[in-house]
Design an enzyme around this catalytic site. Structure first.
Site, short mmCIF file in Angstrom:
data_model
loop_
_atom_site.label_atom_id
_atom_site.label_comp_id
_atom_site.label_asym_id
_atom_site.label_seq_id
_atom_site.Cartn_x
_atom_site.Cartn_y
_atom_site.Cartn_z
N ARG A 1 8.61 17.49 -13.77
CA ARG A 1 7.20 17.48 -13.38
C ARG A 1 6.44 16.47 -14.24
NH1 ARG A 1 4.62 20.60 -10.12
NH2 ARG A 1 2.36 20.54 -10.22
N ILE B 1 -1.00 20.35 -8.77
CA ILE B 1 -1.80 20.47 -10.00
C ILE B 1 -1.49 19.25 -10.87
CG2 ILE B 1 -2.28 21.93 -12.00
CD1 ILE B 1 -3.00 23.24 -9.36
N ASN C 1 -12.59 17.84 -7.72
CA ASN C 1 -11.78 18.56 -6.75
C ASN C 1 -12.67 19.36 -5.82
OD1 ASN C 1 -9.26 19.63 -5.65
ND2 ASN C 1 -9.82 21.57 -6.64
N HIS D 1 -12.63 22.81 -3.36
CA HIS D 1 -11.85 24.03 -3.11
C HIS D 1 -12.56 24.86 -2.05
CE1 HIS D 1 -9.17 27.35 -4.02
NE2 HIS D 1 -10.21 28.14 -4.05
N GLY E 1 -7.04 23.86 -16.28
CA GLY E 1 -6.68 25.10 -15.59
C GLY E 1 -6.49 24.85 -14.10
N ASP F 1 -8.32 25.23 -10.69
CA ASP F 1 -9.62 25.53 -10.06
C ASP F 1 -10.60 26.15 -11.04
OD1 ASP F 1 -7.82 26.56 -7.09
OD2 ASP F 1 -8.60 24.59 -7.64
C1 GRF Z 1 -9.85 21.36 2.26
O1 GRF Z 1 -10.52 22.50 2.74
C2 GRF Z 1 -9.56 21.51 0.79
O2 GRF Z 1 -10.57 22.20 0.09
C3 GRF Z 1 -8.31 22.36 0.84
O3 GRF Z 1 -7.55 21.85 1.91
C4 GRF Z 1 -8.44 21.26 2.83
C5 GRF Z 1 -8.03 19.81 2.97
O4 GRF Z 1 -8.55 19.36 4.15
N1 GRF Z 1 -7.59 22.27 -0.40
P1 GRF Z 1 -8.43 17.78 4.51
O5 GRF Z 1 -7.01 17.36 4.18
O6 GRF Z 1 -9.44 17.05 3.68
O7 GRF Z 1 -8.73 17.74 5.99
#
Ligand code: GRF
Length: 207
Positions: A67, A94, A109, A111, A145, A147
Site C-alpha cells: 500500500r 484512503i 473530499n 462525502h 483519519g 472522513d
Molecule cells: C459521490 O456521492 C461521493 O460523495 C461518493 O461517491 C459518489 C461519487 O459520485 N463517495 P461521482 O463519481 O462523482 O459521480
C-alpha cells in the site's frame, strides 16, 4: 488554482467542476482541472476527462507490492501536475502518509452523509438503515483519519419513505445533486479567496 481531481466511478462531481470552469472561465472561477487521476482504469470519470482533453493517470493498488508503494506512486503521479488543490470526488481509496505529507491541508473530499455521522464507504445506505430523517453531504479537508478532517460545508437532504424501496439509490442521486453544487461552490471559493485551517475550523485567508 491548479486542481488535480481523483475519481473512482461515474465522475459526476468531476463533471460539475469541468462545467463550472467552462461556464465561468478559469480566471473568474479561480481554478481549472489540470489532471484527473483514478485508482482503476476504464471508468466514466476518466472518460469525462479524456473528452475534455485533460491528462489522466491511473494508480491501481494491485500494481504495487504494498500500500505504501501505491501511495508513493499516487503522490508522484499527482505531484507531476503541481496542484494547488487536490479534490477527491468519489475516490474510493484512503490516501496514505506520503500523500498527506505532500498535500496535507490541500486535499478536499466530498462525502455523501452529514459527518461525523455515517463515515466510510456506505454513508448513504447507513443513514437510511439507521432511520435518519435527514442526511446530506459534507465537503471537508482530508486528514489522517477516514472522513474526519475539518468540515468546510454541508448540505441537507430529506430522507423520504419511498427511499426504503431502492436501498437508497434515489436518495444518493438527490444527495449528489446537492453535493455537486456544494463542491463547485467550495472549490471556487477556496481557490479565489484562499483559506486557513485553524484546528477544526476553516476560515477565509484574511478573515
Ligand atoms: C459521490 O456521492 C461521493 O460523495 C461518493 O461517491 C459518489 C461519487 O459520485 N463517495 P461521482 O463519481 O462523482 O459521480
Amino acid at each position: 488554482a491548479r486542481l488535480v481531481v481523483l475519481v473512482s466511478g461515474s465522475g459526476t462531481n468531476l463533471q460539475a467542476l469541468l462545467d463550472a470552469v467552462d461556464a465561468h472561465g478559469a480566471q473568474a472561477y479561480g481554478a481549472r482541472v489540470v489532471a484527473v487521476g483514478a485508482d482503476r482504469s476504464g471508468t466514466e470519470g476518466l472518460a469525462r476527462a479524456e473528452r475534455a482533453g485533460i491528462p489522466t493517470f491511473v494508480c491501481r493498488l494491485r500494481d504495487h507490492a504494498t500500500r505504501a508503494e501505491w501511495d508513493a506512486a499516487l503522490t508522484a503521479a499527482t505531484e507531476a501536475y503541481d496542484p494547488d488543490l487536490v479534490v477527491s470526488a468519489g475516490f474510493m481509496k484512503i490516501v496514505g502518509e506520503r500523500f498527506l505529507a505532500r498535500f496535507g491541508g490541500r486535499v478536499v473530499n466530498t462525502h455523501p452523509a452529514l459527518l461525523p455521522s455515517f463515515p466510510g464507504t456506505h454513508g448513504v445506505r447507513d443513514a437510511l438503515a439507521y432511520g435518519a430523517k435527514v442526511t446530506g453531504c459534507t465537503v471537508h479537508f482530508v486528514d489522517d483519519g477516514v472522513d474526519t478532517g475539518p468540515i468546510i460545508a454541508q448540505g441537507v437532504v430529506e430522507v423520504l419513505d419511498e427511499d426504503e424501496a431502492d436501498a437508497g439509490a434515489a436518495l444518493h442521486e438527490r444527495i449528489k445533486e446537492v453535493e455537486r453544487r456544494l463542491l463547485v461552490d467550495v472549490v471556487g471559493r477556496l481557490a479565489r479567496d484562499g483559506y486557513r485551517i485553524e484546528g477544526r475550523k476553516v476560515r477565509p485567508q484574511d478573515g
